[in-house]
Enzyme design. Structure first.
Site, PDB file in Angstrom:
ATOM      1  N   ASP A  13      52.398   6.158  75.565  1.00  0.00           N
ATOM      2  CA  ASP A  13      51.088   5.632  75.140  1.00  0.00           C
ATOM      3  C   ASP A  13      50.178   5.320  76.326  1.00  0.00           C
ATOM      4  O   ASP A  13      49.311   4.444  76.238  1.00  0.00           O
ATOM      5  CB  ASP A  13      51.255   4.370  74.281  1.00  0.00           C
ATOM      6  N   GLU A  14      50.335   6.047  77.423  1.00  0.00           N
ATOM      7  CA  GLU A  14      49.531   5.760  78.622  1.00  0.00           C
ATOM      8  C   GLU A  14      48.144   6.397  78.591  1.00  0.00           C
ATOM      9  O   GLU A  14      47.303   6.084  79.430  1.00  0.00           O
ATOM     10  CB  GLU A  14      50.266   6.256  79.887  1.00  0.00           C
ATOM     11  N   GLY A  15      47.925   7.313  77.655  1.00  0.00           N
ATOM     12  CA  GLY A  15      46.648   8.020  77.607  1.00  0.00           C
ATOM     13  C   GLY A  15      46.752   9.426  78.170  1.00  0.00           C
ATOM     14  O   GLY A  15      45.766   9.980  78.674  1.00  0.00           O
ATOM     15  N   LYS A  16      47.936  10.031  78.070  1.00  0.00           N
ATOM     16  CA  LYS A  16      48.161  11.372  78.630  1.00  0.00           C
ATOM     17  C   LYS A  16      47.284  12.423  77.980  1.00  0.00           C
ATOM     18  O   LYS A  16      46.808  13.347  78.640  1.00  0.00           O
ATOM     19  CB  LYS A  16      49.628  11.764  78.463  1.00  0.00           C
ATOM     20  N   GLY A  17      47.094  12.302  76.642  1.00  0.00           N
ATOM     21  CA  GLY A  17      46.321  13.313  75.928  1.00  0.00           C
ATOM     22  C   GLY A  17      44.928  13.480  76.498  1.00  0.00           C
ATOM     23  O   GLY A  17      44.446  14.600  76.712  1.00  0.00           O
ATOM     24  N   LYS A  18      44.275  12.361  76.762  1.00  0.00           N
ATOM     25  CA  LYS A  18      42.927  12.405  77.332  1.00  0.00           C
ATOM     26  C   LYS A  18      42.933  13.048  78.715  1.00  0.00           C
ATOM     27  O   LYS A  18      42.043  13.832  79.052  1.00  0.00           O
ATOM     28  CB  LYS A  18      42.357  10.978  77.433  1.00  0.00           C
ATOM     29  N   ALA A  39      55.497  12.017  69.252  1.00  0.00           N
ATOM     30  CA  ALA A  39      54.476  11.756  70.272  1.00  0.00           C
ATOM     31  C   ALA A  39      53.118  11.601  69.596  1.00  0.00           C
ATOM     32  O   ALA A  39      52.899  12.116  68.502  1.00  0.00           O
ATOM     33  CB  ALA A  39      54.435  12.902  71.279  1.00  0.00           C
ATOM     34  N   GLY A  40      52.216  10.904  70.252  1.00  0.00           N
ATOM     35  CA  GLY A  40      50.871  10.764  69.709  1.00  0.00           C
ATOM     36  C   GLY A  40      49.846  10.816  70.814  1.00  0.00           C
ATOM     37  O   GLY A  40      49.753   9.899  71.626  1.00  0.00           O
ATOM     38  N   HIS A  41      49.102  11.915  70.882  1.00  0.00           N
ATOM     39  CA  HIS A  41      48.085  12.078  71.919  1.00  0.00           C
ATOM     40  C   HIS A  41      46.699  12.038  71.277  1.00  0.00           C
ATOM     41  O   HIS A  41      46.403  12.828  70.380  1.00  0.00           O
ATOM     42  CB  HIS A  41      48.285  13.390  72.678  1.00  0.00           C
ATOM     43  N   ARG A 143      75.520  21.786  69.120  1.00  0.00           N
ATOM     44  CA  ARG A 143      75.547  23.237  68.905  1.00  0.00           C
ATOM     45  C   ARG A 143      75.651  23.625  67.428  1.00  0.00           C
ATOM     46  O   ARG A 143      76.129  24.706  67.099  1.00  0.00           O
ATOM     47  CB  ARG A 143      76.700  23.884  69.705  1.00  0.00           C
ATOM     48  N   GLN A 223      55.857  11.219  75.387  1.00  0.00           N
ATOM     49  CA  GLN A 223      56.502   9.910  75.595  1.00  0.00           C
ATOM     50  C   GLN A 223      56.286   9.446  77.047  1.00  0.00           C
ATOM     51  O   GLN A 223      55.262   9.781  77.639  1.00  0.00           O
ATOM     52  CB  GLN A 223      57.990   9.958  75.233  1.00  0.00           C
ATOM     53  N   ARG A 304      51.813  -2.358  69.402  1.00  0.00           N
ATOM     54  CA  ARG A 304      52.576  -2.245  70.638  1.00  0.00           C
ATOM     55  C   ARG A 304      52.752  -3.606  71.300  1.00  0.00           C
ATOM     56  O   ARG A 304      51.862  -4.453  71.226  1.00  0.00           O
ATOM     57  CB  ARG A 304      51.860  -1.291  71.607  1.00  0.00           C
ATOM     58  N   ASP A 332      39.208  -0.917  81.522  1.00  0.00           N
ATOM     59  CA  ASP A 332      38.177  -1.681  80.818  1.00  0.00           C
ATOM     60  C   ASP A 332      38.752  -2.740  79.889  1.00  0.00           C
ATOM     61  O   ASP A 332      38.077  -3.726  79.565  1.00  0.00           O
ATOM     62  CB  ASP A 332      37.270  -0.730  80.019  1.00  0.00           C
TER      63      ASP A 332
END
Length: 426
Positions: A13-18, A39-41, A143, A223, A304, A332
């Site tokens: 949840d660090e903001g990777k998608g952006k 995952a959630g971007h 397997r 993640q 969170r 911010d």
């Protein structure tokens, strides 16, 4: 620009998608290399929000997007996400999306097993998204799982599926009134076969072909590094490796082509679910931080847990991933705080820790040692030039750089694509 691998350097949840979206315009291909639709971007463009879970973030810019074999694919969710983007005028086809045909399939009963297991664990639960990610990876490692390419041969698929369902029904007979139906699952797979296979390719063959030699590649992690199954806060982790090195095996590509490693961190720390969290703020201050930062899970909607920036944890992430530079997001959110803490060390009784221990029994007992600075208490959102950042905000950035030992090249100061401050050349 050389190839680039972007990973989250906290608990997700660090903001990777952006950040992937920000950089993807400079690359030809965006490659998602692990995880599933847990995952959630989130990407915001002129007040329009795009929420992605399995598709690479580069799809918003119509880049060629690739999903590697290290992921787990839920066909139902994949097609829902494609339809969701279509409604937002983003077209996804087999021309701009390729999926490794040796990626594992997440089937409807995986989420059922996930929910039952979490319910059995009760207070000892891991805190999964209950979407079946763990059980699917478990089947892969044992397997017995189903891969996309198994859909190509119906008779082979029948045999594999029967063995898989028979195995899980042994467990479920004690916890579920209804066993997994072979016929229903088989018919489901037949119904998605044609569409799913239209996206699938032999990925290692594709990315090592001559047409790919000069492509600029951006690898997208999901993640966070502290959720890595080996180096995270085990057992409160995800079910796979989140390290950049995973990209090489997932995509089937020479590790030398991973390029620069860029870590993404928030100006504070969050985690969803259970597990140790040394800098967690358990007072109303933590609730205010969650409210200011809109800290609710993109996938689950869960609030969170929030805490101060943890440089000890971040240093571990830098070391295990080979991170060369950082992006600091959501600065911010701290605009209104009179005092801001940064953890620089842990303490347990008379022992000091300058590195993050692996033992959760220790992590649950340690006390974070804080360096406190005066907050800037003015608005940073909307600022685009480093020179206009408040003095105390600049000081905050410099302290983090010194503590973790790598430069911060960008600061994100708002949810929109354009809310970025360039600090250093990259």
């Amino acid at each position: 620009m050389t190839n680039l691998t972007i990973v989250g350097a906290q608990w997700g949840d660090e903001g990777k998608g952006k950040i992937v979206d920000y950089f993807s315009n400079k690359f030809d291909v965006v490659l998602r290399f692990q995880g599933g639709h847990n995952a959630g971007h989130t990407i915001v463009i002129n007040d329009t929000k795009f929420i992605l879970s399995i598709l690479p973030s580069g799809v918003i810019r119509n880049k060629l997007c690739i999903i590697g074999s290290g992921t787990v694919i839920d066909p139902i969710h994949l097609f829902k996400e494609i339809d969701y983007l279509k409604r937002k005028k983003i077209i996804v086809s087999n021309q701009n999306l390729k999926i490794a045909n040796n990626a594992s399939l997440l089937l409807p009963f995986h989420s059922l097993i996930d929910k039952i297991r979490e319910n059995i664990l009760s207070k000892e639960k891991i805190g999964t998204t209950r979407r079946g990610i763990g059980p699917c990876y478990e089947d892969k490692i044992a397997r017995r799982g189903i891969k996309i390419c198994d859909l190509e041969n119906i008779n082979f698929l029948k045999k594999r599926l029967k063995n898989l369902i028979d195995f899980h029904n042994i467990f479920l007979k004690n916890f579920s009134k209804t066993p997994i139906s072979f016929n229903e699952t088989f018919q489901f797979l037949k119904s998605v076969k044609k569409k799913l296979l239209s996206y699938s390719i032999d990925l290692s063959d594709f990315v090592n072909s001559n047409q790919f030699l000069n492509k600029k590649l951006l690898f997208e992690g999901a993640q966070g590094l502290m959720l890595d199954v080996d180096y995270g806060t085990f057992p409160y982790v995800t079910s796979n490796n989140t390290l950049p090195a995973t990209a090489s095996s997932s995509i089937g590509l020479n590790p030398k082509r991973l390029g620069n490693i860029l870590g993404v961190v928030k100006a504070y720390t969050t985690r969803v679910g259970e597990g140790p969290f040394p800098t967690e703020i358990k007072s109303n201050l933590g609730l205010n931080l969650a409210k200011n930062g809109n800290e609710f899970g993109t996938v689950t909607g869960r609030q969170r847990r929030c805490g101060w920036f943890d440089s000890v944890q971040c240093k571990k992430a830098v070391n295990i991933a080979g991170i060369e530079s950082l992006v600091l997001t959501k600065i911010d959110v701290l605009d209104s705080f009179k005092k801001i803490n940064i953890c620089y060390q842990y303490k347990l009784k008379n022992k000091l820790f300058n590195s993050m221990p692996n033992s959760i029994s220790i992590l649950n007992k340690i006390k974070p040692q804080y360096l406190s600075i005066k907050g800037w208490q003015c608005k940073t959102s909307g600022i685009t030039n480093i020179k206009k950042l408040p003095k105390q905000a600049k000081k905050f950035i410099k302290i983090i750089e010194k503590l973790v030992g790598v430069p911060i090249i960008l600061v994100s100061n708002g949810p929109d694509r354009k809310n970025i401050i360039k600090l250093k050349r990259f």
